[in-house]
Structure formats: C-alpha cells, structure tokens
Design an enzyme around this catalytic site. Sequence first.
Site, PDB file in Angstrom:
ATOM      1  N   GLY A  36     -34.613 -28.655   4.363  1.00  7.70           N
ATOM      2  CA  GLY A  36     -35.132 -28.523   3.005  1.00  7.70           C
ATOM      3  C   GLY A  36     -35.453 -29.851   2.358  1.00  7.70           C
ATOM      4  O   GLY A  36     -36.600 -30.119   1.980  1.00  7.70           O
ATOM      5  N   ASP A  37     -34.459 -30.716   2.198  1.00  7.02           N
ATOM      6  CA  ASP A  37     -34.684 -32.028   1.594  1.00  7.02           C
ATOM      7  C   ASP A  37     -34.161 -33.137   2.511  1.00  7.02           C
ATOM      8  O   ASP A  37     -33.705 -34.178   2.044  1.00  7.02           O
ATOM      9  CB  ASP A  37     -34.027 -32.117   0.216  1.00  7.02           C
ATOM     10  CG  ASP A  37     -32.517 -31.893   0.264  1.00  7.02           C
ATOM     11  OD1 ASP A  37     -32.016 -31.460   1.319  1.00  7.02           O
ATOM     12  OD2 ASP A  37     -31.840 -32.159  -0.742  1.00  7.02           O
ATOM     13  N   GLU A  38     -34.228 -32.909   3.810  1.00 10.10           N
ATOM     14  CA  GLU A  38     -33.745 -33.874   4.782  1.00 10.10           C
ATOM     15  C   GLU A  38     -34.890 -34.374   5.660  1.00 10.10           C
ATOM     16  O   GLU A  38     -35.767 -33.603   6.065  1.00 10.10           O
ATOM     17  CB  GLU A  38     -32.667 -33.246   5.672  1.00 10.10           C
ATOM     18  CG  GLU A  38     -31.407 -32.849   4.914  1.00 10.10           C
ATOM     19  CD  GLU A  38     -30.351 -32.292   5.844  1.00 10.10           C
ATOM     20  OE1 GLU A  38     -30.111 -32.900   6.909  1.00 10.10           O
ATOM     21  OE2 GLU A  38     -29.787 -31.241   5.514  1.00 10.10           O
TER      22      GLU A  38
END
Length: 324
Positions: free
Chosen positions: A235-237
């Site tokens: 997701g936000d990696e």
Amino acid sequence: MRWRAEVEAVEIGALLALMPMLLWLDAAGRIRAAGPTLARVIGRAERLFDAFAVQVPVGATGVADLLAAPRLRLRAADGTVLRGLAVPDGAGGALVNLSFGIGVVEAVRRYRLTEADFAPTELTVELLYLVEAKAAVTDELRQLAARIEGARVRAEAEAQSDALTGIGNLRALRAALEGLVAGGRRFGLIHVDLDHFKAVNDTLGHAAGDHVLAEAARVLASETRAGDTVARVGGDEFVLLLPSVPDAARLQAVAERLTARMAEPIDYGGAQCRVAASLGLVLSDRHRGARADDLLAAADAALYAAKRAGRGRAVLAEAQEEEG
C-alpha cells in the site's frame, strides 16, 4: 500451303505486339526492331553485340553463330541476363525471342515492369502474381509478428508495473533482486514505508492518498540512477535496489536524502499533505549467502527498528554471515 503464306505475310509490328521481348536483327547483327519491353534493356544500342555480351554460344560474333545454337544466353551491360532462341527471318537476319528467366523478379524491380510489359500468355505473369502474393503474405506475417511481439513486450511491462505510480511492482522487484543475488553483485537495498500516510487518507480521502503515493514514487525515482530499481511493493511501501552503491556510507547518504525529501509537504488541491519515511537498509556484502527473501526480511526488520526509534529515519540491518 495457304496458311503458310498468310503467316509469312504477318507484319513485324504484329509480332512485336505479341512478343514484347522480340528482337529483329539484320544479317550484320544490326537491330532493326525491338519489342517495347526489350527496348528498355537495350536502350540506344544499334547492334546486338553492342547491347549484349553473348555468353552462349561461346565465342559468337555474328548472326550465323546465333542461328547455329539452339539456345542463347546474353548479358546486358547492367548485369541483366536474358535467355532466348534465334530463328532465321528468311532475309539473312534473325528473329530472337528473349526472356528474363529466373531473373524476372529483379528485372521487374530494375526496369519497373508491369503486367502490360509481358505477353498475355507469358507464364512469367503468373509467376509475378505468386511473387507478389508471397511478398504480401510475408509482409503481413512480419507485421503480425511485430504486433504480437509488441503486445508481448507491453504485457510484460504492464505485468511488472504498478498501475497507480508507473514504477515497478513486486514482480519487477523480485526479478531484479534475484538477478543481483544470482550474479553475486554488491548492491544496496532500501525498504521505504511512509509514516502518517493513514492520516492523509482519513482526513483528505483516498484520492489525496493516491496523489501522495504517486508523488512519493516520483521522488524516489528521481533519486536513483539508470540500472537502479524502484518498486511499490505494498500500500505505502516501496523498495529500492541500488547496484551502484559501493559501501554503507554511500547507502546511508542516499537514505538521508530520501528521508529529507519525503519530509517535504506535498500539495493536494491547496491542502498540505505531510508524511515522512522510515527506511530499512541492507548492504548485500554484510549478508553473504543470503537469498532474496532473506535480504527482504532483513530490510523489513531494519525498517521496523526505524519506526520504533521514532520514525522518519533510516536503520542499517545488522551484518549476518552465511552459516557454515
């Protein structure tokens, strides 16, 4: 016989119309008339032996030599080879009917010939149709193969691209990482996780979150070189592979630039989106014999160590030697 007399009365013009590769020679080998197609080959030549080098019969120097041989082979100045047969014209000269033989395809290109340049009953026309059909089919197959290859390349690129950010995805990362591990090359690996990203989604909505992710990908890509890999793996990696990083000091310097840039506010419709980045660093030299999954796990552990230490910082994974 009546039919023989009628044939002898046929004018040369009619013969040339029926046989566009016909050549009429007088007894001295001068060209009295030539069919319209053959005229393109001989140009302004006035004698047969000026227009062609006679290859068969060998050593031919006059019309009598041509009439004594059952078959002729002539070569024009431009290299065009013609084959034919000579028969007497009844007045000391000869009628020589020629053809391009197997060189017809090249002759068509060289002289820009069309169907009208051949006798209607000439089988060469059928051959040309076959050549054109083959060329058309071959060209179509070539274009089809190019389209298929292009589609394959696009599909492969799409399969290894993140739809939102346009950078690589987990599949692209694994392919690049496994290649580096297999090649025994020294490289750096940085696992990036955005801090406070959930707050952006909760306060400004998912569209703002998508904008932040795209901007983060742009920043990460701008800090890399050709040959590096940047991929969104969750997701936000994100994960960066840096084959050009020579040591821990350089890897730390790259990480510091990334944390500084990721801390800059991101504008979204007038609103300021504020995130940060926690980074887990791995230098492959410190993990000899480690597999791709081992290196990712080490980077993940270092990442969470950075978060526990207060976020917005980078932690280098501890060295681990291959067990004996």
